[in-house]
Design an enzyme around this catalytic site. Structure first.
Site, mmCIF file in Angstrom:
data_model
loop_
_atom_site.group_PDB
_atom_site.id
_atom_site.type_symbol
_atom_site.label_atom_id
_atom_site.label_comp_id
_atom_site.label_asym_id
_atom_site.label_seq_id
_atom_site.Cartn_x
_atom_site.Cartn_y
_atom_site.Cartn_z
ATOM 1 N N HIS A 78 15.317 93.243 72.830
ATOM 2 C CA HIS A 78 16.510 92.579 73.375
ATOM 3 C C HIS A 78 17.507 92.237 72.278
ATOM 4 C CE1 HIS A 78 15.378 88.359 72.271
ATOM 5 N NE2 HIS A 78 14.143 88.764 72.467
ATOM 6 N N ASP A 80 20.058 89.814 72.552
ATOM 7 C CA ASP A 80 20.552 88.436 72.495
ATOM 8 C C ASP A 80 19.645 87.551 71.649
ATOM 9 O OD1 ASP A 80 18.552 88.698 74.584
ATOM 10 O OD2 ASP A 80 19.088 86.676 75.234
ATOM 11 N N ASP A 140 14.280 87.513 66.211
ATOM 12 C CA ASP A 140 13.952 87.571 67.631
ATOM 13 C C ASP A 140 15.239 87.913 68.392
ATOM 14 O OD1 ASP A 140 12.974 87.208 70.191
ATOM 15 O OD2 ASP A 140 12.904 85.026 70.063
ATOM 16 N N GLU A 173 17.530 88.355 77.453
ATOM 17 C CA GLU A 173 16.102 88.053 77.561
ATOM 18 C C GLU A 173 15.834 86.575 77.369
ATOM 19 O OE1 GLU A 173 11.964 87.458 75.935
ATOM 20 O OE2 GLU A 173 13.920 87.027 75.047
ATOM 21 N N GLU A 174 16.581 85.950 76.456
ATOM 22 C CA GLU A 174 16.311 84.558 76.101
ATOM 23 C C GLU A 174 16.643 83.577 77.225
ATOM 24 O OE1 GLU A 174 14.614 83.797 73.717
ATOM 25 O OE2 GLU A 174 14.921 85.176 72.035
ATOM 26 N N ASP A 196 8.647 92.486 70.374
ATOM 27 C CA ASP A 196 9.289 91.171 70.452
ATOM 28 C C ASP A 196 8.337 90.034 70.105
ATOM 29 O OD1 ASP A 196 11.276 89.301 71.018
ATOM 30 O OD2 ASP A 196 10.874 89.286 73.166
ATOM 31 N N HIS A 378 13.802 80.921 67.128
ATOM 32 C CA HIS A 378 14.639 79.956 67.869
ATOM 33 C C HIS A 378 15.092 78.765 67.035
ATOM 34 C CE1 HIS A 378 13.404 81.258 72.230
ATOM 35 N NE2 HIS A 378 13.405 82.288 71.374
#
Length: 406
Positions: A78, A80, A140, A173-174, A196, A378
């Protein structure tokens, strides 16, 4: 192009998704990276390169001669980054040869501490990329994108025989919308891997069963001086509901396959109150038991305070992909063999969350999750090992070098 060079380019793009968005892409800024990837795939000479209006990037490396009857594979990551922390204006720090000690983050006067992240001891000697402490890094999942792009380019320029290899890069995705706009009629794969995860030897094929639950409480407000036997305080009932759930079965006290009730939001006053939960468990029966416990609480509160005082709404989010993967274990065995071939010990850690792979598995595309070599996602302590990224490239090449018969 080296995987590190690609990664450093990709993290320069601000692609934070928007959790308030309702359609793909939730933020237009995701499209900037999508266009770069589309261009790279075209320049690489892949076929069926396509950037959809919903910001999904597709491409196909066709099977080599004589391998057209093999199962087709998709490699997915992903674009994002998480809205939990800023992903704008990322300033990576490169540590040439990590000494195994705490890492200073020059932009924030903070440190990535070995005591907080014990896995750092195993990265001693690696070339690391960290943040400067003011943003997240974006490993990520831009590490996954860089690894897939590099592996596919190297496969194309080699004599490795392979079946059809699809590439797909997704938005959002997030914020739980990564598979909402994916076109599996265009992406004609038989099995897939999302890239991921963290440790590069990980092959994850278990995740939580998940639901969201919301208690709505209705109260009765009168002057407090005349409230005896009349007032019903919705806020107090909400507190009572929260206190009736197991105090140790929350994220702060659980790990591995242990489930939980997580109170994400609480608001209200005398007249009305609301409790929002997410409910998780790997075991299907235990998961249903948790939901039944909430339903029983609704009944109990209404018996105590009057019918329709409490209303419970449960919305199912996703299921444990294990029920799909255990009928397609070749996807796990293939990855484990590739990880062994890279000189690593494969592990299969249960995912304490959901994955796009879980959603795709239930859409008919068996899809475990592979590691990227990145950690502490994150937030400002995010970091990735370049050595690990290079090993993931090797793992992906090994997987496609052993195509499966239809």
């Amino acid at each position: 192009m080296r995987v590190e060079e690609r990664f450093l380019n990709y993290v320069s793009y601000w692609t934070t998704s928007d959790e308030t968005g309702t359609i793909n892409p939730t933020s237009e800024r995701e499209s900037a990276l999508a266009k770069i990837l589309e261009q790279e795939l075209r320049e690489m000479g892949l076929e069926k390169v396509y950037l959809s209006d919903a910001c999904y990037v597709y491409a196909l490396l066709p099977a080599t001669p004589g391998m057209e009857d093999k199962k087709s594979i998709a490699l997915i990551a992903h674009m994002d980054t998480a809205p939990d922390f800023s992903g704008e204006n990322v300033k990576p720090q490169i540590i040439e040869k990590y000494d195994g000690k705490d890492i200073p983050l020059t932009g924030s006067n903070s440190w990535i501490k070995v005591s907080d992240f014990p896995h750092l001891k195993h990265l001693k000697g690696d070339r690391l990329i960290t943040t400067d402490g003011t943003t997240l890094l974006g490993a990520d999942d831009k590490a996954g994108i860089a690894e897939i792009m590099t592996a596919v380019e190297e496969i194309k320029n080699s004599d490795i025989p392979h079946g059809d290899i699809w590439v797909c890069f997704t938005p959002d995705e997030e914020v739980g919308m990564g598979t909402d706009g994916i076109d599996l009629d265009y992406l004609k794969a038989d099995y897939a891997y999302t890239v991921d995860g963290a440790y590069e030897g990980d092959i994850a094929y278990e995740n939580f069963n998940a639901a969201s639950a919301e208690f709505e409480v209705k109260g009765i407000s009168v002057h407090p001086g005349e409230a005896k036997d009349i007032m019903v305080n919705a806020a107090l009932i909400a507190c009572e509901i929260a206190m009736k759930l197991p105090k140790r079965e929350i994220p702060a006290h659980t790990e591995d396959r242990e489930g939980f009730f997580h109170l994400t939001d609480m608001s209200g006053d005398v007249v009305s109150a609301k409790l929002s939960y997410i409910v998780r468990d790997h075991d299907k029966n235990l998961f249903e038991s948790r939901l039944n416990k909430l339903r029983a609480l609704e009944v109990e509160m209404n018996q105590k305070y009057g019918s329709n005082t409490v209303n419970l709404n449960i919305s199912h989010s996703y299921e444990n992909m294990l029920s799909v993967i255990e009928n397609n274990m070749y996807v796990v065995d293939l990855a484990k063999d590739a990880i062994f071939a890279a000189g690593l010990e494969p592990v299969s850690s249960p995912v304490r969350g959901g994955t796009d792979g879980a959603r795709l598995s239930f859409m008919g595309l068996p899809c475990p999750n592979l590691g990227t070599g990145g950690y502490a996602f994150h937030g400002p302590y995010e970091h990735v090992s370049v050595n690990a990224m290079e090993r993931v490239v090797s793992i992906l090449k090994q997987i496609v070098a052993n195509p499966i018969d239809r």
